[in-house]
Motif scaffolding. Structure first.
Motif, mmCIF file in Angstrom:
data_model
loop_
_atom_site.group_PDB
_atom_site.id
_atom_site.type_symbol
_atom_site.label_atom_id
_atom_site.label_comp_id
_atom_site.label_asym_id
_atom_site.label_seq_id
_atom_site.Cartn_x
_atom_site.Cartn_y
_atom_site.Cartn_z
ATOM 1 N N GLN A 398 0.996 -1.191 -0.123
ATOM 2 C CA GLN A 398 -0.134 0.093 -0.058
ATOM 3 C C GLN A 398 0.889 1.428 0.042
ATOM 4 O O GLN A 398 2.029 1.076 0.206
ATOM 5 N N ASP A 399 0.323 2.391 -0.244
ATOM 6 C CA ASP A 399 0.884 3.506 -0.267
ATOM 7 C C ASP A 399 1.528 3.902 1.156
ATOM 8 O O ASP A 399 0.994 3.520 2.353
ATOM 9 N N LEU A 400 2.638 4.765 1.282
ATOM 10 C CA LEU A 400 3.245 5.028 2.343
ATOM 11 C C LEU A 400 3.304 6.494 2.447
ATOM 12 O O LEU A 400 3.898 7.392 1.607
ATOM 13 N N PRO A 401 2.588 7.205 3.353
ATOM 14 C CA PRO A 401 2.536 8.796 3.387
ATOM 15 C C PRO A 401 4.034 9.316 3.955
ATOM 16 O O PRO A 401 4.508 8.703 4.850
ATOM 17 N N THR A 402 4.135 10.365 3.110
ATOM 18 C CA THR A 402 5.510 11.126 3.630
ATOM 19 C C THR A 402 5.327 12.005 4.848
ATOM 20 O O THR A 402 4.268 12.450 4.992
ATOM 21 N N PRO A 403 6.077 11.748 5.929
ATOM 22 C CA PRO A 403 6.026 12.549 7.215
ATOM 23 C C PRO A 403 6.014 13.978 6.947
ATOM 24 O O PRO A 403 6.325 14.372 5.790
ATOM 25 N N ALA A 404 5.344 14.695 7.907
ATOM 26 C CA ALA A 404 5.375 16.272 7.401
ATOM 27 C C ALA A 404 6.691 16.815 7.473
ATOM 28 O O ALA A 404 6.969 17.617 6.553
ATOM 29 N N LYS A 405 7.986 16.549 8.154
ATOM 30 C CA LYS A 405 8.936 17.004 8.047
ATOM 31 C C LYS A 405 9.799 15.861 7.138
ATOM 32 O O LYS A 405 9.718 14.809 7.496
ATOM 33 N N THR A 406 10.532 16.234 6.211
ATOM 34 C CA THR A 406 11.565 15.523 5.332
ATOM 35 C C THR A 406 12.875 16.217 5.536
ATOM 36 O O THR A 406 13.272 17.216 6.243
ATOM 37 N N TYR A 407 14.043 15.164 5.021
ATOM 38 C CA TYR A 407 15.358 15.587 5.420
ATOM 39 C C TYR A 407 16.000 15.488 4.103
ATOM 40 O O TYR A 407 15.630 14.834 3.203
ATOM 41 N N ALA A 408 17.177 16.019 3.871
ATOM 42 C CA ALA A 408 17.893 16.036 2.787
ATOM 43 C C ALA A 408 18.890 14.764 2.809
ATOM 44 O O ALA A 408 19.120 14.224 3.815
ATOM 45 N N GLY A 409 19.097 14.163 1.405
ATOM 46 C CA GLY A 409 19.715 12.812 1.213
ATOM 47 C C GLY A 409 18.903 11.684 1.739
ATOM 48 O O GLY A 409 17.509 11.831 1.785
ATOM 49 N N VAL A 410 19.295 10.699 2.171
ATOM 50 C CA VAL A 410 18.732 9.303 2.381
ATOM 51 C C VAL A 410 18.222 9.314 3.919
ATOM 52 O O VAL A 410 19.110 9.620 4.795
ATOM 53 N N TRP A 411 16.957 9.186 4.052
ATOM 54 C CA TRP A 411 16.378 8.935 5.681
ATOM 55 C C TRP A 411 15.357 7.644 5.467
ATOM 56 O O TRP A 411 14.809 7.228 4.657
ATOM 57 N N VAL A 412 15.114 7.522 6.860
ATOM 58 C CA VAL A 412 14.132 6.140 7.048
ATOM 59 C C VAL A 412 13.060 6.345 7.667
ATOM 60 O O VAL A 412 13.014 7.389 8.746
ATOM 61 N N THR A 413 11.607 6.046 7.393
ATOM 62 C CA THR A 413 10.740 6.197 8.104
ATOM 63 C C THR A 413 10.093 4.800 8.612
ATOM 64 O O THR A 413 10.167 3.733 7.981
ATOM 65 N N VAL A 414 9.535 4.868 9.810
ATOM 66 C CA VAL A 414 8.765 3.635 10.335
ATOM 67 C C VAL A 414 7.151 3.892 10.677
ATOM 68 O O VAL A 414 7.235 4.629 11.415
ATOM 69 N N ASP A 415 6.518 3.482 9.873
ATOM 70 C CA ASP A 415 5.025 3.739 10.088
ATOM 71 C C ASP A 415 4.241 2.665 11.014
ATOM 72 O O ASP A 415 4.220 1.672 10.454
ATOM 73 N N LEU A 416 3.977 2.937 12.332
ATOM 74 C CA LEU A 416 3.553 2.154 13.141
ATOM 75 C C LEU A 416 2.186 1.651 12.651
ATOM 76 O O LEU A 416 1.752 0.583 13.217
#
Length: 551
Positions: A398-416
């Motif tokens: 399924q689609d994964l929403p982008t958090p409100a705050k993003t970062y430059a370069g590569v970063w990781v999100t965990v959607d609980l």
């Protein structure tokens, strides 16, 4: 799963340092593209994976090393970085591609890792971009010259639409004398005595001149398995495909000089024969890859802000869900193979149950359980573990929403909420997968929730493998003590919470499962393991949402 502080401190003297490896990865130069043309960079774009490199090496490594003198099959180096493009019939809905001067390499199914060579010429002639086995997107025919200098205005791929799959009454052995000009068909009889222009065979109802047929089937120096040798240079159906036009003469400007050129469009490539060239370079493959990039990406190729992002591009294995009530896990692709050994400290899965999920690393041929189906899926390595394909179904993430705050370069999100992990390059999602997070509980003594917040990958302790233990042996408050060996690719991001590999369950993406850590497959954890220390990790739950409890 979350390891105890005491256990972690005992591991201190065995900490694994990845600094040198990470320094190497991060030393790769950034490549920028614009207007469909690769700008100068040092070093040039690297190969997207070993399969792309091996395909290039067979035909073009002998040229690059000076072992032979002939025209390029792909080009001296990749023209682009490795990219992902939409493809409906790929397990993840995307495929990995890499462009070269002469063509494009692609892997439509990462579980098979088979390199194919797109029908770029057909797409540019017909103006229909292929984004699935039977899915085409209109893009308008490519008004881009097929040969010579970029300033040429004729012939273009769009102009070949008038002669596409249009055979002419010419017999084997007869010379090609028809010219294709802006004013219409003409005659070019100046090379009538050149046997290289005589038709050698007919394929797809269209004639192929001797010069092209010899080129397609020639033998020469190849590079294979680390050594040079003589062999057929390339399977012509793979590299070039069937002809889609007859061969025609035309005039093009090459290096500012007008030349007579015989050309023919094939499904994958465009061949030219220039009699005035040195013998080894009279037949050449046109720059179809460059032309296609200009057509498909008029604003320039997608850019990746950091080289480390290449780790994730095109590396999306497919997830499958178990459909039967019980599915045995085997150590080889047959029913005679034993289940993996399961012990208290190595609790390998022996059976999967309905709704369990596996991330397929590759498909292999094995025992035919259902008539006509001998396909098995490998989902773990060392030990190698397999399940039969007939009792699982392919899943779409399924689609994964982008958090409100993003970062430059590569970063990781965990959607609980969704029990998913995403990897971003700036604001661009480049990878997503299922995970299993910590089990929440209203009782503080039993609460194993994964903490939410913004963290960073810990650079002080990143074991490639370790033993984890924790919980409590007190049965009065749950008795959830555990000790598990060989937990791989441990990426701590906050205190004793980590993203790490997990082999003792298959409940990814369904509901929380761990003692607080982020359980991932070994494959996904190994990708995260390659990120540098300090990489942001954003753990979040949608406001007011409870964790996914779907079984």
């Amino acid at each position: 799963m979350k390891t105890s502080v005491l256990n972690r401190s005992k591991q201190g003297e065995r900490r694994l340092r990845l600094a040198l490896a990470l320094m190497f990865l991060l030393s790769v130069g950034v490549v920028a593209f614009g207007s469909g043309t690769a700008q100068a960079a040092d070093p040039p774009p690297s190969f997207g994976n070993s399969s792309f490199r091996a395909t290039w090496e067979r035909t073009d490594q002998p040229i690059a090393s000076g072992k032979t003198a002939r025209s390029w099959y792909w080009g001296p180096q990749p023209y682009s970085i490795s990219l992902t493009e939409k493809y409906a019939d790929s397990p993840s809905g995307q495929r990995e591609v890499q462009y070269f001067d002469k063509a494009r390499m692609e892997i439509n199914n990462p579980t098979r890792n088979q390199v194919t060579n797109g029908l770029l010429v057909v797409e540019m002639i017909n103006g229909r971009r292929q984004e699935g086995d039977k899915l085409f997107v209109d893009g308008g025919a490519a008004v881009i010259p097929v040969a010579g200098d970029p300033t040429n205005t004729w012939p273009t791929y769009a102009s070949l639409g008038s002669v596409y799959l249009q055979p002419r009454p010419l017999e084997i052995g007869q010379p090609v004398v028809t010219s294709f000009l802006p004013t219409g068909m003409g005659k070019q009889e100046g090379f009538k005595g050149d046997v290289q222009t005589n038709l050698a065979v007919k394929q797809n109802g269209l004639g192929i001149p001797q010069a092209f047929w010899e080129f397609l089937n020639r033998k020469g120096q190849v590079y294979l398995s680390g050594d040079y040798g003589e062999a057929t240079i390339s399977d012509w159906l793979f590299s070039t495909g069937l002809p889609v036009t007859e061969a025609y003469w035309t005039k093009v400007t090459v290096g500012g000089i007008s030349r007579d050129v015989l050309f023919q469009a094939f499904e994958r490539r465009l061949l030219t024969y220039t009699p005035s060239n040195p013998a080894s370079f009279q037949v050449e493959m046109g720059n179809v890859g460059q032309a296609y990039v200009t057509w498909r990406y008029p604003k320039g190729l997608p850019q990746v802000s950091t080289p480390i992002a290449n780790i994730f591009l095109g590396q999306q294995p497919q997830w499958y869900e178990v459909t039967g009530d019980v599915l045995n896990v085997r150590t080889a692709p047959n029913t005679d193979a034993p289940n993996p050994e399961r012990t208290a400290t190595h609790p390998y899965l022996q059976k999967l149950f309905k709704g369990n999920r596996v991330q397929v690393l590759r498909s292999v041929k094995g025992e035919e359980i259902e008539k006509g189906n001998d396909l098995w899926y490998q989902f773990y390595e060392k030990p190698d573990l397999f399940v039969y394909s007939g009792y699982v179904r392919k899943m779409n993430l399924q689609d994964l929403p982008t958090p409100a705050k993003t970062y430059a370069g590569v970063w990781v999100t965990v959607d609980l909420t969704r029990q998913m992990l995403g990897v971003y390059d700036g604001t661009r999602l480049i990878y997503k997968t299922f995970i299993a997070s910590g089990i929440p509980n209203d009782d503080p003594l039993k609460d194993h929730s994964t903490p939410t917040g913004t963290y960073k990958i810990d650079g002080s302790y990143r074991p490639k493998s370790q033993t984890m233990e924790g919980g409590t042996a007190d049965k009065a408050i749950g008795g959830d003590y555990y000790k598990i060996d060989d937990i791989r690719y441990v990426n701590y991001f906050f205190q004793d919470y980590a993203i790490h590999g997990s082999y003792w369950h298959a409940r990814f993406g369904t509901y929380p499962q761990s003692h607080g850590c982020v359980n991932a497959t070994d494959y996904d954890a190994s990708l995260i393991f390659q990120l540098k220390a300090g990489t942001p990790v954003v753990v979040f739950r949608e406001s007011g949402a409870a964790p996914n409890q779907a079984g």
